[in-house]
Structures are given as C-alpha cells and as structure tokens.
Design a protein around this motif. Structure first.
Motif, PDB file in Angstrom:
ATOM      1  N   TYR A 193      12.187  -1.385   6.716  1.00 38.15           N
ATOM      2  CA  TYR A 193      11.558  -0.188   7.194  1.00 38.15           C
ATOM      3  C   TYR A 193      10.674  -0.855   8.562  1.00 38.15           C
ATOM      4  O   TYR A 193      11.053   0.062   9.480  1.00 38.15           O
ATOM      5  CB  TYR A 193      10.780   0.477   6.062  1.00 38.15           C
ATOM      6  CG  TYR A 193       9.557   1.059   6.570  1.00 38.15           C
ATOM      7  CD1 TYR A 193       9.681   2.488   6.527  1.00 38.15           C
ATOM      8  CD2 TYR A 193       8.110   1.002   6.599  1.00 38.15           C
ATOM      9  CE1 TYR A 193       9.667   3.602   6.750  1.00 38.15           C
ATOM     10  CE2 TYR A 193       7.546   1.752   7.304  1.00 38.15           C
ATOM     11  CZ  TYR A 193       7.350   2.932   7.177  1.00 38.15           C
ATOM     12  OH  TYR A 193       6.703   4.771   7.555  1.00 38.15           O
ATOM     13  N   GLY A 194       9.847  -1.824   8.110  1.00 39.92           N
ATOM     14  CA  GLY A 194       9.205  -2.055   9.372  1.00 39.92           C
ATOM     15  C   GLY A 194       8.282  -3.154   9.657  1.00 39.92           C
ATOM     16  O   GLY A 194       9.214  -4.358   9.431  1.00 39.92           O
ATOM     17  N   TYR A 222      10.179  -0.993   2.975  1.00 37.71           N
ATOM     18  CA  TYR A 222       9.565   0.227   1.884  1.00 37.71           C
ATOM     19  C   TYR A 222      10.422  -0.172   0.804  1.00 37.71           C
ATOM     20  O   TYR A 222      11.418  -0.349   0.403  1.00 37.71           O
ATOM     21  CB  TYR A 222      10.363   1.396   2.902  1.00 37.71           C
ATOM     22  CG  TYR A 222      10.451   2.348   1.651  1.00 37.71           C
ATOM     23  CD1 TYR A 222       9.213   3.223   1.525  1.00 37.71           C
ATOM     24  CD2 TYR A 222      10.929   2.905   1.190  1.00 37.71           C
ATOM     25  CE1 TYR A 222       9.063   4.238   0.611  1.00 37.71           C
ATOM     26  CE2 TYR A 222      11.444   4.416   0.174  1.00 37.71           C
ATOM     27  CZ  TYR A 222      10.539   4.845   0.329  1.00 37.71           C
ATOM     28  OH  TYR A 222      10.148   6.014  -0.648  1.00 37.71           O
ATOM     29  N   LEU A 223       9.204   0.113   0.316  1.00 39.40           N
ATOM     30  CA  LEU A 223       9.496  -0.347  -1.682  1.00 39.40           C
ATOM     31  C   LEU A 223       9.666   1.261  -2.282  1.00 39.40           C
ATOM     32  O   LEU A 223       8.403   2.251  -2.183  1.00 39.40           O
ATOM     33  CB  LEU A 223       8.456  -0.740  -2.643  1.00 39.40           C
ATOM     34  CG  LEU A 223       8.352  -2.256  -1.898  1.00 39.40           C
ATOM     35  CD1 LEU A 223       7.482  -3.253  -2.150  1.00 39.40           C
ATOM     36  CD2 LEU A 223       9.531  -2.620  -1.268  1.00 39.40           C
ATOM     37  N   ASP A 260       6.750   6.034  -7.168  1.00 39.97           N
ATOM     38  CA  ASP A 260       6.053   5.057  -6.282  1.00 39.97           C
ATOM     39  C   ASP A 260       6.442   5.218  -4.819  1.00 39.97           C
ATOM     40  O   ASP A 260       7.949   4.456  -4.459  1.00 39.97           O
ATOM     41  CB  ASP A 260       5.939   4.239  -6.513  1.00 39.97           C
ATOM     42  CG  ASP A 260       6.120   2.917  -6.802  1.00 39.97           C
ATOM     43  OD1 ASP A 260       7.920   3.453  -6.920  1.00 39.97           O
ATOM     44  OD2 ASP A 260       6.213   1.697  -7.003  1.00 39.97           O
ATOM     45  N   HIS A 261       5.599   4.795  -3.896  1.00 41.13           N
ATOM     46  CA  HIS A 261       6.157   4.995  -2.707  1.00 41.13           C
ATOM     47  C   HIS A 261       4.994   3.400  -1.841  1.00 41.13           C
ATOM     48  O   HIS A 261       4.187   4.287  -1.405  1.00 41.13           O
ATOM     49  CB  HIS A 261       6.140   5.925  -1.493  1.00 41.13           C
ATOM     50  CG  HIS A 261       7.042   7.024  -2.196  1.00 41.13           C
ATOM     51  ND1 HIS A 261       8.734   7.136  -1.858  1.00 41.13           N
ATOM     52  CD2 HIS A 261       6.839   7.903  -3.568  1.00 41.13           C
ATOM     53  CE1 HIS A 261       8.518   8.184  -2.966  1.00 41.13           C
ATOM     54  NE2 HIS A 261       8.045   8.331  -3.164  1.00 41.13           N
ATOM     55  N   ALA A 262       5.845   2.418  -1.333  1.00 39.57           N
ATOM     56  CA  ALA A 262       5.159   1.627  -0.312  1.00 39.57           C
ATOM     57  C   ALA A 262       5.221   0.426   0.261  1.00 39.57           C
ATOM     58  O   ALA A 262       6.531   0.758  -0.062  1.00 39.57           O
ATOM     59  CB  ALA A 262       4.443   0.273  -1.896  1.00 39.57           C
ATOM     60  N   VAL A 297       1.037  -1.211   0.016  1.00 43.53           N
ATOM     61  CA  VAL A 297      -0.130   0.058   0.171  1.00 43.53           C
ATOM     62  C   VAL A 297       0.813   0.878   0.087  1.00 43.53           C
ATOM     63  O   VAL A 297       2.018   0.710   0.820  1.00 43.53           O
ATOM     64  CB  VAL A 297      -1.069   0.078   1.373  1.00 43.53           C
ATOM     65  CG1 VAL A 297      -2.187  -1.320   1.632  1.00 43.53           C
ATOM     66  CG2 VAL A 297      -0.694  -0.165   2.598  1.00 43.53           C
ATOM     67  N   GLY A 298      -0.113   2.697  -0.860  1.00 43.74           N
ATOM     68  CA  GLY A 298       1.331   3.800  -1.139  1.00 43.74           C
ATOM     69  C   GLY A 298       0.618   4.410  -1.385  1.00 43.74           C
ATOM     70  O   GLY A 298      -0.846   4.262  -2.196  1.00 43.74           O
TER      71      GLY A 298
END
Length: 229
Positions: free
Chosen positions: A117-118, A108-109, A98-100, A77-78
């Motif tokens: 990332y998390g 984090y993509l 894009d950032h996801a 999602v992003g």
C-alpha cells in the motif's frame, strides 16, 4: 497547565476519545484523557482499541501519532465496524469489517488479508485516516502525504482509496500485530493530547490537527456527528 493538558470539550460539543470500556484481556493502558493507549506486551493485542463515537454516513478525519515502542514497528491504525472481540487469532467474527494501515511494512490490511500500500512508519510519525462513507472509501496519510497516491476529495472515483462497505457503523481504531511488543499511540479526533505545530480545523471550525483536513471531511465530535453522522 499547558494547552496540551486541556480539553477543548464544552457543554455543547464533545470530541471522541478511545473507549476504555472496550479493553479485552486488559490489552491496553489508557491515559491522557483516554487519548493515549499503551498496549500490553504480555497479552494478545489483535482486538482493536476503538473510538467512543461511531459513524455510518459522512466524511471523517482523524490523526494518530505513533509515540513509542519497545522494539519493532508493528502497530496498525484504521477503522473497524461493529465493536467486537477479534479473538486470539487473525480470524474475524461474523459481520466485522476492518481496514488498517500497518507500520511495519506500510501494507493495507483488511479482514485478515494484507496487500502492498504505502510507506512504513515509525515513532514520531503522524498517521491520518480519512473515511468517506458517502462514497465507500478510506484513505491513509503519513505526515500529511496520502499513501497509494490517494485523493480523499476524488469522491465516487475513489482515487488511491480502499473500498469500505457503506451502511455499516465504523469506529476509528488502532491495535498491534505483534504479541510480544508494546506500543504507545495517541489519537487526535480534534482535541490533541500532544503539541500541534501548525493547527488545522475542519470546515466547521472544529478540531486542531497537525495536517490539513481534506475538504469535505470533519472531525469526530458531537456537533459534527449531529449534522453529518
């Protein structure tokens, strides 16, 4: 009808939905007033499924609920800029950004790259996306906790956020990173397609979210877009 089956749109204010016209390769089935997508496990799902409204300034918040999977937590999602076909591989078309947040690893993509990332996420989790286009950062939360020690209200310091390029138009988005699996996701841009147990609106009184909207961020609706977008 229950409240979940009713839209809070009015003749003076409309919330964003997923855009069913942007559905390359018939990669998804839309339902619940175009707020739910089920990805097709027989086609390539790399092309993002995007919101009907885009933003180029301001601070924006939405939630996406990961509802179901055929096996394996591979959604993401992003946001993405410039609605365009990603194609059948990881390469992006020119000028697309894009950032996801990836469910499988919690990574984090960005534009084909992936960094730690998390936390990973799975079915039942609600993912928050806080997009700050005034300062150029994006933040992701899982069930109300912002990942990477993110502080969406940190402004120009961007504490725990990831940089986004200002001056572009971005759309909230989701997609798969696995070819053979199907996932169901629901978007809450302020008018949720699922039950909300707590109830939180933005500072303008718009929207109904599971988790608190960060201060200064707004739901994606026509009234807020006219004021901040």
């Amino acid at each position: 009808l229950t409240s979940v089956d009713q839209s809070t749109d009015t003749c003076t204010n409309n919330f964003a939905t997923f855009n069913p016209l942007f559905n390359y390769y018939a990669q998804a089935t839309f339902s619940e007033g175009n707020l739910q997508v089920i990805t097709n496990n027989s086609v390539n799902n790399l092309t993002p499924l995007v919101s009907t409204m885009g933003v180029s300034t301001g601070k924006w918040y939405c939630e996406m609920k990961y509802v179901a999977t055929t096996g394996g937590d591979f959604p993401r999602v992003g946001v993405c800029s410039k609605v365009a076909n990603r194609g059948t591989n990881q390469s992006l078309q020119a000028d697309v950004d894009d950032h996801a947040y990836n469910g499988y690893e919690g990574n984090y993509l960005n534009n084909g790259g992936s960094v730690s990332y998390g936390a990973s996420y799975t079915t039942g989790d609600i993912l928050g996306i806080a997009l700050d286009l005034d300062n150029g950062y994006i933040y992701f939360s899982k069930n109300g906790t912002f990942q990477n020690s993110g502080v969406p209200t940190s402004g120009a310091t961007g504490t725990g956020g990831k940089s986004v390029t200002t001056g572009k138009e971005y759309f909230f988005a989701c997609s798969d990173i696995a070819y053979t699996l199907s996932h169901t996701l629901q978007a809450n841009f302020g008018s949720p397609p699922h039950s909300i147990s707590s109830g939180n609106s933005d500072a303008n009184g718009h929207g109904n979210f599971e988790y608190a909207v960060p201060s200064g961020y707004f739901s994606l609706c026509s009234k807020n877009l006219a004021e901040f977008g």
